[in-house]
Design an enzyme around this catalytic site. Structure first.
Site, PDB file in Angstrom:
ATOM      1  CG  HIS A  12      -0.345  -0.062   2.540  1.00 24.88           C
ATOM      2  ND1 HIS A  12      -0.913  -0.705   3.616  1.00 24.88           N
ATOM      3  CD2 HIS A  12       0.813   0.453   3.010  1.00 24.88           C
ATOM      4  CE1 HIS A  12      -0.125  -0.568   4.668  1.00 24.88           C
ATOM      5  NE2 HIS A  12       0.921   0.147   4.334  1.00 24.88           N
ATOM      6  CG  HIS A  59       0.792   4.097   7.779  1.00 26.75           C
ATOM      7  ND1 HIS A  59      -0.327   3.692   7.088  1.00 26.75           N
ATOM      8  CD2 HIS A  59       1.766   3.216   7.446  1.00 26.75           C
ATOM      9  CE1 HIS A  59      -0.033   2.622   6.359  1.00 26.75           C
ATOM     10  NE2 HIS A  59       1.218   2.321   6.564  1.00 26.75           N
ATOM     11  CG  HIS A 193       8.287  -1.332   3.505  1.00 18.35           C
ATOM     12  ND1 HIS A 193       7.463  -2.372   3.850  1.00 18.35           N
ATOM     13  CD2 HIS A 193       7.603  -0.211   3.845  1.00 18.35           C
ATOM     14  CE1 HIS A 193       6.334  -1.908   4.366  1.00 18.35           C
ATOM     15  NE2 HIS A 193       6.392  -0.582   4.385  1.00 18.35           N
ATOM     16  CD  GLU A 240       3.087  -1.525   6.414  1.00 16.22           C
ATOM     17  OE1 GLU A 240       2.922  -0.362   6.792  1.00 16.22           O
ATOM     18  OE2 GLU A 240       3.193  -1.819   5.204  1.00 16.22           O
TER      19      GLU A 240
HETATM   20  C1  DHB Z   1       6.424   3.381   2.375  1.00 14.64           C
HETATM   21  C2  DHB Z   1       5.719   2.180   2.387  1.00 14.64           C
HETATM   22  C3  DHB Z   1       4.649   1.987   3.266  1.00 14.64           C
HETATM   23  O1  DHB Z   1       3.936   0.834   3.394  1.00 14.64           O
HETATM   24  C4  DHB Z   1       4.268   2.992   4.106  1.00 14.64           C
HETATM   25  O2  DHB Z   1       3.196   2.807   4.876  1.00 14.64           O
HETATM   26  C5  DHB Z   1       4.988   4.203   4.114  1.00 14.64           C
HETATM   27  C6  DHB Z   1       6.052   4.382   3.241  1.00 14.64           C
HETATM   28  C7  DHB Z   1       7.552   3.615   1.442  1.00 14.64           C
HETATM   29  O3  DHB Z   1       8.042   2.684   0.810  1.00 14.64           O
HETATM   30  O4  DHB Z   1       7.975   4.764   1.296  1.00 14.64           O
HETATM   31 FE    FE Z   2       2.500   0.999   5.366  1.00 18.27          FE
END
Ligand code: DHB
Ligand code: FE
Length: 282
Positions: A12, A59, A193, A240
């Site tokens: 997302h 978030h 990530h 996540e």
């Molecule tokens: C990013 C990815 C995410 O799932 C998120 O909630 C915030 C930032 C990113 O890759 O920048």
């Molecule tokens: Fe996220």
């Protein structure tokens, strides 16, 4: 009887929402990623559910750091789009499904999932970006939505076992609802990530691919993966992925894999996407 007809998993990434909103999907950086969702948009037109239960995380956009429910369900008529700092995304208001949502909340609480009930909620990129990826840019969203927020931003987060069990309880509750509804469950977030600290930008594609294989074939093994392993292997935001377990639990023991897509990177994220359907008579 209502029934669960499919499960969708997708990252997302907020920058994906920004690319759509600013008309940048044809740029070299973004084009291959969006191309991977063309199949899905067509598939969704043929398999549009009455209701999508979208498992996502806030978030610290609407809840903030003062109130952090472990699990929370939106039972309102509609959900406004949250301002995450640049104004709300220019996407339609999300329509709720209050009758099914109220039934689900009651059933889950009586099943000992202490669900926070949200009569008011504004949804962030965790929920709206998956909708944009699956539906494109319609004037009005084609399906009603029950937002199910999971805390993955502050420790302690719910265990994988709890998330898989929640999915199973959702399936039971949906099947006890009298109205003849086609319901999907979506799990959002991930894949590997990390958006902070010395390891920012970490991506682990072998981990992501194995996670997808296990999610499809042996989710009961995946449920025991400790949070620390997500953090070490998939970065601080990789956790996540426990939200995908809720989706998988709602599909029953065996599934058919309709579609799979991986793309690296989008912003800091390894993008992963699955469409699964419960196996007939499983
Ligand atoms: C990013 C990815 C995410 O799932 C998120 O909630 C915030 C930032 C990113 O890759 O920048
Ligand atoms: Fe996220």
């Amino acid at each position: 009887m209502a029934r669960i007809t499919a499960g969708i998993a997708t990252s997302h990434v907020p920058a994906v929402g920004a690319a759509i909103d600013m008309g940048r999907t044809e740029e070299d950086y973004w084009k291959p990623m969006f191309a991977g969702y063309e199949f899905s948009k067509t598939w969704m037109k043929d398999n549009n559910p009455d209701v999508a239960i979208i498992v996502y995380n806030d978030h610290a956009s609407y809840f903030g750091m003062d109130i952090i429910p472990t699990f929370a369900m939106g039972i309102a008529e509609s959900f406004a789009i949250c301002d995450e700092g640049y104004g709300p995304r220019p996407v339609p208001v999300v329509q709720g499904a209050p009758e099914l949502a109220t039934h689900l909340a009651a059933s889950l609480i009586l099943d000992d999932f202490d669900m926070t009930v949200l009569n008011v909620l504004e949804v962030d990129h965790g929920l709206t970006v998956p909708m944009s990826l699956m539906f494109g840019t319609p004037d009005k969203w084609p399906t009603k939505v029950i937002p199910l927020a999971v805390n993955v931003v502050m420790y302690p987060q719910p265990s994988g076992e709890r998330c898989l069990a929640l999915g199973k309880a959702i399936r039971d509750a949906v099947e006890q609802f009298d109205e003849d509804l086609n319901v999907q469950v979506w799990g959002t977030g991930g894949m590997s990530h990390q958006i902070q600290g010395a390891r920012a930008g970490l991506i682990n594609l072998p981990f992501d691919r194995k996670f997808m294989d296990d999610l499809v074939n042996q989710p009961e093994v995946l449920q025991y993966k400790p949070h620390l392993e997500y953090m070490i292997e998939a970065g601080s935001e990789g956790v996540e992925l426990i939200m995908w377990l809720v989706m998988r639990g709602a599909l029953g023991d065996h599934v058919d894999e309709v579609y799979r897509f991986n793309h690296v990177p989008a912003s800091n994220t390894s993008v992963g996407h699955l469409i699964l359907t419960p196996k007939e008579n499983a």
